[in-house]
Motif scaffolding. Structure first.
Motif, short mmCIF file in Angstrom:
data_model
loop_
_atom_site.label_atom_id
_atom_site.label_comp_id
_atom_site.label_asym_id
_atom_site.label_seq_id
_atom_site.Cartn_x
_atom_site.Cartn_y
_atom_site.Cartn_z
N GLY A 84 -40.21 -27.26 22.57
CA GLY A 84 -40.60 -26.32 23.62
C GLY A 84 -41.00 -24.95 23.10
O GLY A 84 -41.22 -24.03 23.88
N GLN A 85 -41.07 -24.78 21.77
CA GLN A 85 -41.44 -23.49 21.18
C GLN A 85 -42.65 -23.68 20.27
O GLN A 85 -42.86 -24.75 19.73
CB GLN A 85 -40.29 -22.92 20.34
N ARG A 86 -43.36 -22.59 20.10
CA ARG A 86 -44.44 -22.56 19.12
C ARG A 86 -43.93 -21.72 17.96
O ARG A 86 -43.82 -20.50 18.07
CB ARG A 86 -45.70 -21.96 19.74
N VAL A 87 -43.59 -22.37 16.85
CA VAL A 87 -42.98 -21.69 15.70
C VAL A 87 -43.91 -21.82 14.50
O VAL A 87 -44.29 -22.93 14.13
CB VAL A 87 -41.60 -22.31 15.36
N SER A 88 -44.26 -20.69 13.92
CA SER A 88 -45.15 -20.72 12.76
C SER A 88 -44.36 -21.09 11.50
O SER A 88 -43.13 -21.06 11.49
CB SER A 88 -45.81 -19.36 12.56
N GLU A 89 -45.10 -21.43 10.44
CA GLU A 89 -44.48 -21.79 9.16
C GLU A 89 -43.62 -20.64 8.64
O GLU A 89 -42.53 -20.85 8.12
CB GLU A 89 -45.57 -22.16 8.16
N TRP A 90 -44.09 -19.41 8.79
CA TRP A 90 -43.37 -18.24 8.27
C TRP A 90 -42.12 -17.97 9.10
O TRP A 90 -41.07 -17.64 8.56
CB TRP A 90 -44.31 -17.02 8.29
N GLU A 91 -42.22 -18.16 10.43
CA GLU A 91 -41.04 -17.99 11.29
C GLU A 91 -39.98 -19.04 10.97
O GLU A 91 -38.79 -18.75 10.91
CB GLU A 91 -41.45 -18.09 12.76
N ALA A 92 -40.43 -20.27 10.74
CA ALA A 92 -39.50 -21.35 10.42
C ALA A 92 -38.77 -21.06 9.11
O ALA A 92 -37.56 -21.28 8.99
CB ALA A 92 -40.24 -22.68 10.33
N LYS A 93 -39.52 -20.54 8.13
CA LYS A 93 -38.91 -20.20 6.84
C LYS A 93 -37.90 -19.07 7.00
O LYS A 93 -36.80 -19.13 6.44
CB LYS A 93 -40.01 -19.79 5.85
N ALA A 94 -38.26 -18.04 7.79
CA ALA A 94 -37.33 -16.92 8.03
C ALA A 94 -36.08 -17.40 8.76
O ALA A 94 -34.96 -16.98 8.44
CB ALA A 94 -38.04 -15.83 8.83
N MET A 95 -36.25 -18.31 9.74
CA MET A 95 -35.10 -18.86 10.46
C MET A 95 -34.19 -19.65 9.53
O MET A 95 -32.96 -19.55 9.60
CB MET A 95 -35.60 -19.75 11.60
N ARG A 96 -34.80 -20.44 8.63
CA ARG A 96 -34.03 -21.25 7.69
C ARG A 96 -33.23 -20.34 6.74
O ARG A 96 -32.06 -20.59 6.46
CB ARG A 96 -34.98 -22.16 6.91
N GLN A 97 -33.87 -19.27 6.25
CA GLN A 97 -33.18 -18.33 5.36
C GLN A 97 -32.04 -17.62 6.08
O GLN A 97 -30.95 -17.43 5.52
CB GLN A 97 -34.17 -17.31 4.80
N ALA A 98 -32.30 -17.23 7.36
CA ALA A 98 -31.24 -16.57 8.14
C ALA A 98 -30.08 -17.51 8.38
O ALA A 98 -28.90 -17.11 8.29
CB ALA A 98 -31.81 -16.08 9.47
N ASP A 99 -30.39 -18.80 8.66
CA ASP A 99 -29.32 -19.79 8.87
C ASP A 99 -28.50 -19.99 7.60
O ASP A 99 -27.27 -20.09 7.66
CB ASP A 99 -29.92 -21.14 9.31
N THR A 100 -29.18 -20.03 6.45
CA THR A 100 -28.48 -20.20 5.17
C THR A 100 -27.57 -19.01 4.90
O THR A 100 -26.41 -19.17 4.49
CB THR A 100 -29.50 -20.35 4.01
N LYS A 101 -28.10 -17.81 5.18
CA LYS A 101 -27.32 -16.59 4.95
C LYS A 101 -26.11 -16.54 5.86
O LYS A 101 -24.99 -16.23 5.41
CB LYS A 101 -28.22 -15.37 5.20
N SER A 102 -26.29 -16.87 7.14
CA SER A 102 -25.17 -16.84 8.08
C SER A 102 -24.15 -17.93 7.75
O SER A 102 -22.95 -17.74 7.91
CB SER A 102 -25.66 -16.98 9.52
N ALA A 103 -24.64 -19.09 7.24
CA ALA A 103 -23.72 -20.16 6.84
C ALA A 103 -22.86 -19.72 5.66
O ALA A 103 -21.66 -20.00 5.61
CB ALA A 103 -24.50 -21.42 6.50
#
Length: 197
Positions: A84-103
């Motif tokens: 249900g979202q339109r997520v760009s490659e760069w946004e997906a990468k930033a989200m993945r990095q943020a998830d890794t950092k928060s984990a």
């Protein structure tokens, strides 16, 4: 969206670095991994299990990927995390990095909390042991109180007590001059004379 060849011109071709053929394969007969995210396509991925295929994607929207087998378009797979979202490659990468950092931060916090709990347990054990020792000492002292003993027991205890000493200092030593000490010198034995050892 037009013919499959037109679709290829608009999209980026993914390169799988894990396989020498650079193609992709289905995992667990139901999903596939792409850029750190899982994609599903009920029915389609089941049919592609065991076969190699190519992935094309739009860098402006990685919520959907396009699957090609031997150059022919066969369908699409969707990422449930981006549904249900339109997520760009760069946004997906930033989200993945943020998830890794928060984990990592959460893992460090859990480790600190676990260490604090262990420390509290040790402290509580020490405090409990100290309190038990104090209670036992108080109980022993309570048993020695004079008012809890009958009079005949108190008299018997007084009789058992050692007599008070006036002084622990010894009198000065005086040599006994009247006695005459007799002594004989011991014979000296020579090793050479006795055959040596």
């Amino acid at each position: 969206m037009g013919a499959p060849d037109d679709l290829k011109l608009l999209l980026m071709k993914a390169q799988n670095r894990k396989l020498s053929s650079r193609a992709y394969r289905v995992h667990d007969r139901s999903r596939l991994s792409f850029q750190g995210n899982w994609y599903v396509s009920p029915g389609l991925l089941n049919r592609l299990a065991g076969r190699e295929f190519e992935i094309y994607y739009d860098r402006r929207d990685v919520s959907v990927i396009y699957l090609f087998v031997e150059g022919s378009y066969v369908g699409e797979a969707y990422c449930p995390a981006f549904m249900g979202q339109r997520v760009s490659e760069w946004e997906a990468k930033a989200m993945r990095q943020a998830d890794t950092k928060s984990a990592k931060a959460a893992s460090a916090e859990v480790a600190n909390a676990r260490a604090q709990i262990q420390e509290d347990i040790e402290t509580t054990k020490k405090q409990r042991g100290k309190a038990l020792r104090q209670r036992e000492k108080a109980r022993q002292l309570d048993r020695q109180r004079e008012e809890i003993h009958p009079s005949y027991v108190a008299e018997a205890l007084e009789g058992l007590a050692p007599a008070a000493r006036e002084s622990l200092q010894l009198a000065e030593a005086i040599p006994d001059s009247e006695k005459v000490y007799s002594w004989e010198p011991l014979a000296i034995r020579y090793r050479e004379k006795e055959g040596g050892w």
